[in-house]
Design a protein around this motif. Structure first.
Motif, short mmCIF file in Angstrom:
data_model
loop_
_atom_site.label_atom_id
_atom_site.label_comp_id
_atom_site.label_asym_id
_atom_site.label_seq_id
_atom_site.Cartn_x
_atom_site.Cartn_y
_atom_site.Cartn_z
N GLN A 187 -17.34 -18.92 -1.15
CA GLN A 187 -17.16 -17.75 -0.31
C GLN A 187 -15.83 -17.85 0.42
N VAL A 188 -15.07 -16.76 0.38
CA VAL A 188 -13.78 -16.70 1.05
C VAL A 188 -13.88 -15.68 2.18
N GLN A 189 -13.43 -16.06 3.34
CA GLN A 189 -13.38 -15.11 4.45
C GLN A 189 -11.93 -14.72 4.72
N LEU A 190 -11.73 -13.44 4.93
CA LEU A 190 -10.40 -12.91 5.22
C LEU A 190 -10.42 -12.33 6.63
N VAL A 191 -9.50 -12.76 7.45
CA VAL A 191 -9.43 -12.28 8.83
C VAL A 191 -8.11 -11.56 9.04
N GLU A 192 -8.20 -10.27 9.29
CA GLU A 192 -7.00 -9.45 9.47
C GLU A 192 -6.68 -9.31 10.95
N SER A 193 -5.43 -9.11 11.24
CA SER A 193 -5.00 -8.86 12.61
C SER A 193 -3.71 -8.05 12.58
N GLY A 194 -3.39 -7.47 13.72
CA GLY A 194 -2.12 -6.76 13.84
C GLY A 194 -2.21 -5.26 13.89
N GLY A 195 -3.40 -4.71 13.76
CA GLY A 195 -3.53 -3.26 13.81
C GLY A 195 -3.54 -2.75 15.24
N GLY A 196 -3.76 -1.45 15.38
CA GLY A 196 -3.81 -0.85 16.70
C GLY A 196 -3.15 0.51 16.72
N LEU A 197 -2.86 0.97 17.94
CA LEU A 197 -2.19 2.25 18.13
C LEU A 197 -0.68 2.04 18.10
N VAL A 198 -0.02 2.79 17.25
CA VAL A 198 1.42 2.64 17.06
C VAL A 198 2.08 4.00 17.16
N GLN A 199 3.22 4.06 17.79
CA GLN A 199 3.96 5.32 17.85
C GLN A 199 4.65 5.61 16.53
N PRO A 200 4.86 6.85 16.20
CA PRO A 200 5.62 7.18 15.00
C PRO A 200 6.97 6.46 15.01
N GLY A 245 -15.63 -19.07 -11.83
CA GLY A 245 -15.72 -17.68 -12.26
C GLY A 245 -14.78 -16.79 -11.46
N PRO A 246 -14.82 -15.49 -11.71
CA PRO A 246 -13.95 -14.55 -10.99
C PRO A 246 -14.40 -14.36 -9.55
N TYR A 247 -13.46 -13.98 -8.70
CA TYR A 247 -13.80 -13.70 -7.31
C TYR A 247 -13.00 -12.48 -6.83
N ASP A 248 -13.54 -11.82 -5.84
CA ASP A 248 -12.94 -10.60 -5.31
C ASP A 248 -13.51 -10.42 -3.90
N TYR A 249 -12.69 -10.65 -2.89
CA TYR A 249 -13.15 -10.60 -1.52
C TYR A 249 -12.31 -9.63 -0.69
N TRP A 250 -12.99 -9.04 0.31
CA TRP A 250 -12.34 -8.08 1.19
C TRP A 250 -12.47 -8.53 2.64
N GLY A 251 -11.45 -8.20 3.41
CA GLY A 251 -11.54 -8.40 4.84
C GLY A 251 -12.34 -7.27 5.48
N GLN A 252 -12.54 -7.39 6.78
CA GLN A 252 -13.35 -6.40 7.50
C GLN A 252 -12.57 -5.13 7.81
N GLY A 253 -11.26 -5.19 7.66
CA GLY A 253 -10.42 -4.03 7.92
C GLY A 253 -9.86 -4.02 9.34
N THR A 254 -8.69 -3.48 9.47
CA THR A 254 -8.06 -3.33 10.79
C THR A 254 -7.51 -1.90 10.89
N GLN A 255 -7.84 -1.25 11.98
CA GLN A 255 -7.44 0.15 12.17
C GLN A 255 -5.98 0.22 12.57
N VAL A 256 -5.24 1.08 11.91
CA VAL A 256 -3.87 1.41 12.31
C VAL A 256 -3.84 2.91 12.57
N THR A 257 -3.51 3.27 13.79
CA THR A 257 -3.43 4.67 14.18
C THR A 257 -2.00 4.97 14.62
N VAL A 258 -1.39 5.92 13.95
CA VAL A 258 -0.01 6.30 14.26
C VAL A 258 -0.04 7.62 15.02
N SER A 259 0.30 7.54 16.28
CA SER A 259 0.22 8.73 17.13
C SER A 259 1.09 8.53 18.35
N SER A 260 1.64 9.64 18.83
CA SER A 260 2.42 9.59 20.06
C SER A 260 1.55 9.94 21.26
#
Length: 121
Positions: A1-14, A106-121
């Protein structure tokens, strides 16, 4: 089992330039032999490829991010990055990290939990 931990998302200005990181909890040899990539899913849309870097180092980008996003990997840290520049509102989505390949078990295919990126002023 592989765990993927994402970081760096959030609210970002255009026009902003955040960097996403994805750290994989696996042995280094598996990570270095894997295809690792970033995908995104906006509300009402299907998940789509953003960028992927293959075992040999070749890279593919979605047309919509070419010239603005850069994917890179650090096999010493089992981490893949996505540098995003010149963000636009249409880049708003949940960004997912993915690792896939074949191992002796055997083959493997893992996904992280996702990180929200919102582009808005």
């Amino acid at each position: 089992q592989v765990q993927l931990v994402e970081s760096g998302g959030g609210l970002v200005q255009p026009g902003g330039s955040p960097r996403l990181s994805c750290a994989a909890s696996t042995i280094g040899s598996i990570f270095s032999l894997s295809e690792v990539g970033w995908y995104r899913q906006a509300p009402g849309n299907e998940r789509e490829l953003v960028a992927v870097v293959f075992y040999g180092g070749s890279i593919n980008y979605a047309d919509s991010v070419k010239g603005r996003f850069t994917i890179s990997r650090d096999n010493t840290k089992n981490t893949v990055y996505l540098q995003m520049n010149s963000l636009q509102p249409e880049d708003t989505a949940v960004y997912y990290c993915n690792i896939r390949g074949k191992w002796i078990t055997g083959p493997y295919d893992y996904w992280g939990q996702g990180t929200q990126v919102t582009v808005s002023s």
